[in-house]
Design an enzyme around this catalytic site. Structure first.
Site, short mmCIF file in Angstrom:
data_model
loop_
_atom_site.label_atom_id
_atom_site.label_comp_id
_atom_site.label_asym_id
_atom_site.label_seq_id
_atom_site.Cartn_x
_atom_site.Cartn_y
_atom_site.Cartn_z
N LYS A 1 36.07 36.33 80.99
CA LYS A 1 35.59 36.51 79.61
C LYS A 1 34.90 37.86 79.44
CE LYS A 1 36.41 32.24 77.89
NZ LYS A 1 36.26 31.15 77.00
N LYS B 1 47.50 30.44 82.88
CA LYS B 1 47.11 29.20 82.19
C LYS B 1 47.48 29.25 80.70
CE LYS B 1 42.79 28.36 80.63
NZ LYS B 1 41.41 27.93 80.43
N LYS C 1 44.61 29.18 74.27
CA LYS C 1 44.70 29.43 72.83
C LYS C 1 44.35 30.86 72.47
CE LYS C 1 40.30 27.11 72.69
NZ LYS C 1 39.91 25.78 73.09
P1 ATP Z 1 40.23 29.70 76.27
O1 ATP Z 1 41.65 29.59 76.74
O2 ATP Z 1 40.07 30.32 74.94
O3 ATP Z 1 39.32 30.25 77.33
P2 ATP Z 1 40.33 26.94 76.70
O4 ATP Z 1 41.64 26.60 76.04
O5 ATP Z 1 40.25 27.03 78.18
O6 ATP Z 1 39.73 28.24 76.05
P3 ATP Z 1 38.06 25.20 76.71
O7 ATP Z 1 37.23 24.71 75.58
O8 ATP Z 1 37.42 26.20 77.60
O9 ATP Z 1 39.35 25.83 76.14
O10 ATP Z 1 38.61 24.00 77.58
C1 ATP Z 1 38.51 22.65 77.19
C2 ATP Z 1 39.08 21.74 78.25
O11 ATP Z 1 40.48 21.93 78.36
C3 ATP Z 1 38.53 22.00 79.67
O12 ATP Z 1 38.33 20.77 80.33
C4 ATP Z 1 39.62 22.78 80.34
O13 ATP Z 1 39.61 22.60 81.74
C5 ATP Z 1 40.86 22.18 79.72
N1 ATP Z 1 41.98 23.12 79.69
C6 ATP Z 1 42.03 24.30 79.05
N2 ATP Z 1 43.22 24.91 79.22
C7 ATP Z 1 43.95 24.08 79.99
C8 ATP Z 1 45.28 24.13 80.53
N3 ATP Z 1 46.07 25.16 80.30
N4 ATP Z 1 45.72 23.11 81.29
C9 ATP Z 1 44.91 22.04 81.53
N5 ATP Z 1 43.65 21.93 81.06
C10 ATP Z 1 43.16 22.92 80.30
#
Ligand code: ATP
Ligand code: LTN
Length: 339
Positions: A122, A204, A207
């Site tokens: 980040k 990964k 969003k």
């Molecule tokens: P950003 O991608 O903007 O950093 P994010 O999509 O990771 O945000 P978070 O709010 O940080 O969103 O994550 C919410 C939950 O979703 C967490 O438990 C995280 O581990 C899970 N998560 C996020 N992305 C994935 C993914 N690609 N696959 C599986 N789990 C995910």
């Protein structure tokens, strides 16, 4: 005697997601879906949080932030969480999070924080706003979890490092004072702990990716989602199998597995002798079947704002009771004079 067991009969779960934007299929499969499944067993007392205090570590437009927060609340319920059984609340409505967050910051070392990969990622992305909150994020996350004396924290595997620091902080505080916090375990799903980008399957699904074809949003129109799956990057082969150089196909298999409940072996058998076209159609269908009922329920909920307000008010009231018990205990042990 240990002070950590507060007349609890059931084990506790606490988890949270930031209302930082539209929810992806990765968030759903990696986190939300498991919350729903775990809550449905009735074996746990669950608290589900919208981590809005965490969200402001990155600048938010207030109007968009408010919309994202209400959307996420509706999506929690649309995905199958039952607010009658399990409190759903906004982190900013429960002051105990900020209160214990500060205490945890005073127990966290700079060196530990600087090793966090989420911070490093980040910090690169938001070099123009390297605020202290971004750095101390894990201390607040530890407070979120420890406040509820949680046994289990269901998250995607990118959050493992934050869970480890939470366990370290719990032990550090317990050793420095006396047993106060439950030391929580992470619950990482076997399937779907890391859904990858549809365009770069070694990254990964996120969003915040600049390529919108790389992610599936729960609220995207279904036909758009189907197109994104059909366009997903695969490889020059033709077999639906796991293996070296087949990250794209393996990711789609993971998505198919998470949305149908089939194992990877069953999927390989099902598509033996069939091509990528047939497979992608099946994945698209399975994802559509998962998302459609969630979207329908979401639309109903968004036309009933009073109901949503009732849910977050009740949720905060319940969460506050549990969380303040821990804060009082912590304040007493630290040596603050009782108010
Ligand atoms: P950003 O991608 O903007 O950093 P994010 O999509 O990771 O945000 P978070 O709010 O940080 O969103 O994550 C919410 C939950 O979703 C967490 O438990 C995280 O581990 C899970 N998560 C996020 N992305 C994935 C993914 N690609 N696959 C599986 N789990 C995910
Ligand atoms: N950091 C988490 C969101 C989060 C969380 C929590 C998850 C904040 N507090 C407590 C579990 C428990 C993330 O998903 N990025």
């Amino acid at each position: 005697m240990s002070d950590t067991n507060t007349n609890q009969t059931k084990k506790r779960i606490l988890s949270g997601i930031q209302p930082s934007g539209a929810l992806t299929l990765g968030n759903y499969v990696g986190a939300l879906k498991n919350w729903v499944d775990l809550a449905a067993t009735d074996e746990y007392e669950c608290y589900f949080m919208l981590a809005d205090l965490h969200t402001i570590t990155v600048r938010q437009d207030p109007k968009v932030f408010r919309k994202n927060t209400m959307d996420l609340l509706a999506l929690f319920i649309a995905s199958g969480l039952d607010p009658e059984k399990n409190p759903i609340f906004f982190q900013s409505h429960v002051p105990a999070h900020s209160m214990l967050g500060w205490v945890m910051m005073c127990y966290t070392y700079m060196g530990e924080l600087s090793r966090m990969t989420q911070y490093k990622d980040k910090a690169k992305k938001h070099a123009d706003n390297l605020n202290a909150g971004l750095f101390t994020y894990p201390s607040l996350m530890a407070a979120d979890i420890l406040l509820y004396q949680a046994d289990l924290v269901p998250v995607g595997d990118d959050q493992m490092q934050h869970l480890e620091i939470t366990r370290d902080l719990a032990n550090r505080f317990n050793n420095a004072n006396s047993p106060t916090f439950k030391v929580p375990e992470a619950y990482i799903p076997k399937v779907g702990a890391r859904i990858m980008s549809l365009q770069e399957p070694t990254q990964k699904m996120s969003k915040s990716d600049s390529n919108e074809n790389s992610y599936i949003l729960l609220l995207d129109p279904i036909d758009k989602t189907v197109k994104k799956i059909k366009r997903a990057v695969t490889d020059s082969g033709s077999e639906v199998k796991r293996g070296e150089g087949k990250e794209g196909i393996e990711n789609l298999m993971n998505i198919y597995s998470a949305t149908t409940g089939k194992t990877m072996d069953e999927i390989e058998a099902e598509f033996d002798g069939k091509g990528y076209g047939d497979f992608k159609s099946a994945v698209a269908e399975a994802v559509a079947e998962t998302i459609r009922p969630i979207q329908n329920k979401y639309n109903d909920l968004m036309s009933n704002k009073d109901y949503l307000v009732q849910i977050y008010k009740n949720g905060a009231e319940n969460a506050n009771k549990t969380a303040m018990k821990t804060v009082s205990k912590v304040y007493r042990k630290i040596g603050f004079i009782q108010p």
